[in-house]
Design an enzyme around this catalytic site. Structure first.
Site, mmCIF file in Angstrom:
data_model
loop_
_atom_site.group_PDB
_atom_site.id
_atom_site.type_symbol
_atom_site.label_atom_id
_atom_site.label_comp_id
_atom_site.label_asym_id
_atom_site.label_seq_id
_atom_site.Cartn_x
_atom_site.Cartn_y
_atom_site.Cartn_z
ATOM 1 N N SER A 202 -47.156 85.852 78.274
ATOM 2 C CA SER A 202 -46.499 86.571 77.215
ATOM 3 C C SER A 202 -45.212 86.270 76.990
ATOM 4 C CB SER A 202 -46.544 88.479 77.692
ATOM 5 O OG SER A 202 -46.313 88.958 76.420
ATOM 6 N N HIS A 462 -54.671 91.448 76.082
ATOM 7 C CA HIS A 462 -53.503 90.897 76.546
ATOM 8 C C HIS A 462 -53.419 91.149 78.349
ATOM 9 C CE1 HIS A 462 -49.582 88.953 75.662
ATOM 10 N NE2 HIS A 462 -49.050 89.769 76.365
#
Length: 539
Positions: A202, A462
């Site tokens: 990320s 994610h």
């Protein structure tokens, strides 16, 4: 004591040293002095080792200074790293004095030294910490030394006025100094300084890419891995940072100041916790924008700047670190951002996704990070209208259309920019660049945790791949298929740390290099296996 007795004592000492090893593995000598770690059964840990002077007082909003203090007594490296100061909803946690590295070394009698993985944590440049990335999985495999890096977050790490007074990127400069520390010191812990891979997820993945864009990155690491985050993602390089810095000052009582130097001095005088808390006033929704402060392109007048050109310009110039790179995304990466819209706007009230029907033009530029990228309101509204039409057509925003909204978030915030990066590297890159997409939903992932809902099939969201490598308390124990994939990922990382020339593999599959390729090469990893895919045009 008689001479014979003295000789006997020396003999016992020599024999004990020979049998048990001449060096206590928990004691490590550094330039600063001696430190002591902890024995955790199947690995040793050496935590919270400072690599920079505390970024407090006069050192707040300054580039980090290398840690230079001497330890008169053995430094206690048995305490887990603290979080850097951050605010989550209405809670402020962590400390301003937080610039440390934590090292985890497997017990593996088959080798004297280990390759090294330096891990930069994610969290939208605003939250998270080294302590939140697990290491039990990789320590069980026992194939590399793991180093976790802590760095300044939010306004304390990234506030910028776009000039020499408050240039920004302090968090990135922290990371760079930590990487330099690792290169110089990791051999003392049994690490191989010539075999270092820098990895992040990320915002950590984007940070890795930004570090890679430094021309001398190859002096610090052999290779790099960016998972679900790279420098071209629209939420990474901030525009409008000067406005936000002065707005932050206004909230904190520095609003009467009209120059950057005075603003900086005023912010330095404020309690750090007040600075972090004040950021909430810059949000249009509780978690939006999810990265109100982040990396910036610094003024050309800044000495020793970290980033003086946009990532695109740097890649096109060819003046970036020439090391192999892996970049990735997961099929529903945007679920991390979109899922928060399923929350109620107030207890018992409509969900935010329902309110989006009336507030789309107001909220979309903040949700998808183009508020400061468009020149006019008309241009911004046109883009908002185009996005809505492309993904939803004439349908309303609702729970029923959520998956289409999530796909919009995935494409805009992660997938498209991953492909843009690969397109540029295919043309301007010199070292191998590999890419994968992961499609294997976790039973419990970030989206389920954020929404507390199990009635929606969020897909592969994610972190579903990253948490197979570095476990998270957010998710359940691994399924059998995930355990196999986890081992393949860890083996891939280990091999990439010592990577020289191809082929690089994942399980039974071999990655295809994108640099110089006429086709876009992507390794698809699923529950049942892996498969190379090639595209003449992007999908």
């Amino acid at each position: 004591m008689s001479s014979m007795g003295y000789v006997f004592v020396l003999m016992c000492f020599w024999i004990g040293s020979s049998v048990g090893g001449s060096r206590d593995p928990l004691l490590v000598e550094l330039q600063n002095g001696q430190l002591r770690g902890r024995d955790n059964g199947n690995y040793y840990s050496y935590e919270s080792i400072p690599y920079a002077e505390p970024p407090t007082g006069d050192l707040r909003f300054e580039a980090p200074e290398p840690y230079s203090r001497q330890w008169n007594e053995t430094f206690d490296a048995t305490h887990p790293p603290v979080l850097c100061l951050q605010s989550i909803i209405n809670t402020t946690i962590g400390q301003e004095d937080c610039l440390t590295v934590s090292i985890y070394k497997p017990k593996n009698s088959s080798r004297d030294s280990f390759p090294v993985v330096a891990n930069i944590h994610g969290g939208a440049f605003s939250r998270g910490g080294a302590v939140q990335n697990g290491h039990e999985n990789v320590m069980r495999e026992g194939s590399f030394i793991l180093v976790k890096i802590s760095y300044r977050l939010g306004a304390l790490g990234f506030a910028s006025t776009g000039d020499t007074h408050l240039p920004g990127n302090y968090g990135l400069k922290d990371q760079r100094l930590a990487l330099d520390w690792i290169k110089k010191n990791i051999a003392h812990f049994g690490g191989e300084p010539e075999n270092i891979v820098v990895l992040g997820h990320s915002a950590g993945g984007a940070s890795v890419h930004l570090q890679l864009l430094q021309e001398d990155f190859g002096q610090l690491a052999r290779s790099a891995i960016s998972l679900s985050g790279n420098a071209l993602d629209p939420w990474v390089i901030q525009k409008g940072a000067r406005f936000r810095a002065f707005e932050l000052g206004r909230i904190l009582g520095c609003g009467h100041l009209d120059d950057s130097g005075a603003l900086k001095n005023c912010l330095k005088s404020k309690p750090a916790i007040d600075i972090v808390t004040a950021v909430h006033s810059l949000l249009v929704l509780p978690k939006v924008p999810f990265a109100p402060f982040g990396p910036v392109v610094e003024s050309s007048e800044v000495l020793n700047s970290f980033l003086s050109q946009s990532p695109e310009e740097i890649i096109k110039s060819g003046k970036f670190g020439s090391v192999p790179w892996i970049v990735s995304y997961v099929t529903e990466d945007g679920g991390y951002n979109a899922a928060s819209l399923l929350e109620e706007s107030y207890p018992g009230g409509p969900t935010l996704i329902e309110k989006l029907n009336d507030r789309w033009f107001d909220w979309a530029p903040y949700l998808l990070f183009y508020r400061d990228a468009k020149r006019t309101i008309q241009e911004m509204d046109d883009y908002s209208r185009k996005l809505r039409q492309k993904y939803l057509g004439d349908r309303k925003f609702s729970v029923e259309s959520y998956f289409d909204l999530q796909q919009m978030f995935t494409d805009v915030l992660f997938k498209n920019s991953t492909q843009d990066s690969l397109f540029l590297y295919r043309k301007y890159g010199k070292s191998p660049v590999y890419a994968y997409v992961y499609d294997n939903p976790a039973d419990k992932g970030v989206a389920q945790v954020l929404t507390k809902r199990r009635d929606i099939q969020f897909g592969t969201v994610h972190g579903d791949d990253y948490f197979l490598m570095f476990e998270s308390a957010l998710r359940d124990s691994l399924r059998s298929d995930e355990e196999k994939i986890s081992k393949n990922f860890i083996k891939m990382i280990t091999n990439f740390a010592v990577f020289d020339e191809g082929p690089l593999s994942f399980g039974d599959c071999t990655f295809h290099d994108n640099v110089g390729s006429e086709k876009f090469n992507l390794l698809s990893i699923t529950r049942t296996g892996c498969e190379n895919k090639q595209f003449i045009e992007f999908p």
